[in-house]
Structure formats: structure tokens, C-alpha cells
Design a protein around this motif. Structure first.
Motif, short mmCIF file in Angstrom:
data_model
loop_
_atom_site.label_atom_id
_atom_site.label_comp_id
_atom_site.label_asym_id
_atom_site.label_seq_id
_atom_site.Cartn_x
_atom_site.Cartn_y
_atom_site.Cartn_z
N ARG A 68 0.84 -1.21 0.00
CA ARG A 68 0.00 0.00 0.00
C ARG A 68 0.87 1.25 0.00
O ARG A 68 0.62 2.20 -0.76
CB ARG A 68 -0.91 0.01 1.23
N ILE A 69 1.92 1.25 0.83
CA ILE A 69 2.83 2.39 0.88
C ILE A 69 3.52 2.57 -0.47
O ILE A 69 3.70 3.69 -0.96
CB ILE A 69 3.86 2.21 2.01
N PHE A 228 14.43 1.65 -4.96
CA PHE A 228 15.09 1.01 -3.82
C PHE A 228 16.18 1.90 -3.22
O PHE A 228 16.12 2.29 -2.06
CB PHE A 228 15.68 -0.34 -4.22
N GLY A 229 17.18 2.24 -4.05
CA GLY A 229 18.36 2.92 -3.54
C GLY A 229 18.06 4.25 -2.87
O GLY A 229 18.60 4.54 -1.79
N LEU A 234 17.78 7.23 2.29
CA LEU A 234 17.10 8.27 3.06
C LEU A 234 16.60 7.76 4.40
O LEU A 234 16.83 8.39 5.44
CB LEU A 234 15.94 8.84 2.25
N THR A 235 15.88 6.65 4.40
CA THR A 235 15.20 6.22 5.63
C THR A 235 15.37 4.74 5.96
O THR A 235 15.01 4.33 7.06
CB THR A 235 13.69 6.50 5.53
N SER A 236 15.83 3.94 5.00
CA SER A 236 15.90 2.49 5.17
C SER A 236 14.54 1.89 5.54
O SER A 236 14.47 0.85 6.19
CB SER A 236 16.94 2.11 6.24
N GLY A 241 8.39 1.73 9.73
CA GLY A 241 7.86 1.16 8.50
C GLY A 241 7.03 2.10 7.66
O GLY A 241 6.39 1.67 6.70
N LYS A 242 7.04 3.40 7.97
CA LYS A 242 6.20 4.35 7.23
C LYS A 242 6.68 4.60 5.81
O LYS A 242 5.92 5.09 4.98
CB LYS A 242 6.14 5.68 7.99
N THR A 243 7.94 4.28 5.52
CA THR A 243 8.44 4.39 4.15
C THR A 243 8.96 3.04 3.66
O THR A 243 9.82 2.98 2.79
CB THR A 243 9.57 5.43 4.06
N GLU A 244 8.42 1.97 4.20
CA GLU A 244 8.85 0.61 3.85
C GLU A 244 8.22 0.23 2.52
O GLU A 244 7.13 -0.37 2.46
CB GLU A 244 8.44 -0.38 4.93
N LEU A 245 8.88 0.56 1.42
CA LEU A 245 8.40 0.17 0.11
C LEU A 245 8.53 -1.35 -0.06
O LEU A 245 9.36 -1.98 0.60
CB LEU A 245 9.19 0.89 -0.98
N PRO A 246 7.73 -1.95 -0.94
CA PRO A 246 7.78 -3.41 -1.07
C PRO A 246 9.15 -3.94 -1.47
O PRO A 246 9.53 -5.03 -1.06
CB PRO A 246 6.72 -3.72 -2.14
#
Length: 291
Positions: A68-69, A228-229, A234-236, A241-246
Motif C-alpha cells: 500500500r505504501i 530502492f536505492g 534516506l530512511t531504510s 515502517g512508514k516508508t517501507e516500500l515493497p
């Protein structure tokens, strides 16, 4: 004719062999991993598990939250890139002084590696000595202590801003090329008929630009969703987990927790879902173009 075909294949071999080894081979291997319980470790045994990984994914709320993020990130960055790049391309298409310099500067973010962009923006967002906080403090807009990348509510918008900035150059170049291919005679005819700037844009520029816009929008969505990179630097994936892309989620599953089979299943699901979304999007846009 058959001899010519053989010659053509022979000439293509130097290009096909690296593609097969470096692209097709890893792709097939990754797909096969999705149906196993492959884990890290030289001594770990790998066995075929069928669709067990996909069944587990169906109940993995953390993965679907990251998905979703990822959709929010990809849609927001793609839409903002299109709007801002279209405006910038319109400006660069005008006969202005030092236009060559402006076009060159517009390409600067494109020439910078993602890691460098991430490090640079971490300095901009630095809560103690960052230029953003200092500027806002001097303008009396904030107290100058906002931690942009560690805030649960501000981290994702802050990262989206960086994604838009980093991705605008290639979008601008493509749209600028499209604008330059719009016949000037059509604008002149519309002007003679009394059409204003907005009317000329909606009746002349936009219809001519629609195929270009559809193409670059689809490509940008794929690139942004697979980011990804930039976000990793920026945030890992944080905070919380607010910027946890898939892609980050799958990376952690594979290289932090050693679950290669499960991570490969995540990648396969992401490819399938994005392919479906893009198919629907492109079909609708092409149907509109044919009407």
C-alpha cells in the motif's frame, strides 16, 4: 531468405548471449525460487514447496501494508513528476534568454547517482544543521527543529519530494521532445480563431502529447514502484515502517532474514499486480485515444 535469417541470428548472438546470461537466466532462477523454501547458508537444504509461499503472503499484513505504501509512493511521485515536468517543459520550450543553460541545469538531478541524491537530501533534511530547517526558521515558519525523516507523519511526504525532484529530468526531456513535435501551424490556426493559451493547450497541445504522456507515465510508475536505492539511503524504510516500500521489504526478507524463497515470491506477486494495473491503465488510455 532462410540463409539471411541464419546470418541475422548469428550477428545477434553477441548481444543475445549477455542478455540470456545476465537477464533471462536470473529471471527464470528467481521465479523458480518463489516455489521453494530457499534460505541463506551454504549447508541449508532447498526443497520444492509449491504455492506455500504465496499462501503465506496472502496473510502477511506487513507485506500488504508495504505494498500500500509503495502504491501511494508510486502514484504520488508519478503524478507530481508529470504535472511539474509538463510545466517545466512548457517553460523550456519558450524562446527565452539562456534557454540552453536552463535545459542543462534541468538535467543535473538525472546525472547524479541515487546514493548521492539520498545523501544530499539527508543533509537538506538534517534536523540540526539542514538548510530546510534553517530557512524555515529564518522565515519564522517553524522553530527549526523538525526531524523530517524521523517523523511518522512527515517521512513519506519528505521522501516523495525527493523522488519527484530526482525523477523530473527524464520526464521533462521526454515531454519537451513531444512539445517540439507539435506543429506550430496548429497553434497559429487556433490563435487566429481566437483561442487563448489554455484553450490552445487543451485542444492542440494535449491531444498531440497524449501518446507521449501515456508512455512516460507508465514507465515512471514502473520505475517509481521499483525504487530502492533512494529510499534506502534516506530512511531504510523507517520510521516505524512508514516508508517501507515493497522492494525494501523483500530485500530485508532476503538479506536480513535469509528467506530467499519467500522474498522471491514477494517479487513475483509485485510483478503480477503491477502488470495487471498497467494493462488496465494502458487499455483505458488507448481506448480514449481511439475515440
Amino acid at each position: 531468405m532462410l540463409g539471411l535469417d541464419k546470418d541475422a541470428w548469428f550477428l545477434l548472438l553477441p548481444a543475445l548471449i549477455p542478455v540470456l546470461i545476465l537477464s533471462v537466466g536470473p529471471l527464470v532462477y528467481g521465479i523458480s525460487l518463489a516455489f521453494t523454501d530457499a534460505q541463506t547458508g551454504a549447508d541449508s537444504a532447498t526443497s520444492f514447496t509449491g504455492v506455500d509461499n504465496f499462501k503465506d503472503l496472502g496473510f502477511d499484513t506487513l507485506f500488504w501494508e508495504s505494498f500500500r505504501i509503495g502504491l501511494v509512493w508510486a502514484l504520488a511521485v508519478t503524478a507530481l513528476q508529470l504535472l511539474l515536468s509538463l510545466g517545466l517543459a512548457q517553460l523550456l520550450n519558450q524562446n527565452l534568454r539562456l534557454r540552453w543553460l536552463a535545459r542543462t541545469l534541468a538535467l543535473v538531478p538525472w546525472a547524479m547517482p541515487e546514493v548521492v541524491v539520498g545523501i544530499m537530501w539527508r543533509l537538506v533534511y538534517n534536523p540540526d544543521a539542514g538548510i530546510l530547517n534553517n530557512t524555515l526558521h529564518h522565515l519564522h515558519l517553524t522553530d527549526g527543529t523538525t526531524d523530517w525523516l524521523s517523523s511518522l507523519s512527515l517521512a513519506l511526504p519528505a521522501v516523495i519530494v525527493v523522488g519527484v525532484w530526482a525523477g523530473m529530468p527524464q520526464t521533462t526531456v521526454v515531454l519537451l521532445a513531444g512539445l517540439q513535435n507539435v506543429p506550430a501551424e496548429l497553434h497559429e490556426a487556433a490563435g487566429i480563431d481566437g483561442a487563448g493559451l489554455w484553450r490552445r493547450f487543451t485542444t492542440v497541445t494535449w491531444p498531440a502529447m497524449r501518446p507521449v504522456v501515456v508512455s512516460i507515465t507508465a514507465l515512471n510508475f514502473i520505475w517509481n514502484f521499483n525504487s530502492f536505492g533512494l529510499v534506502y539511503v534516506l530512511t531504510s524504510g523507517g520510521p516505524g515502517g512508514k516508508t517501507e516500500l515493497p522492494m525494501l521489504f523483500a530485500y530485508d526478507e532476503a538479506f536480513r532474514y535469509g528467506q530467499f524463497g519467500y522474498a522471491a515470491a514477494m517479487g513475483l506477486v509485485m510483478v503480477a499486480v503491477i502488470a495487471v494495473l498497467l494493462t488496465v491503465f494502458l487499455r483505458n488510455r488507448l481506448q480514449e485515444a481511439d475515440q
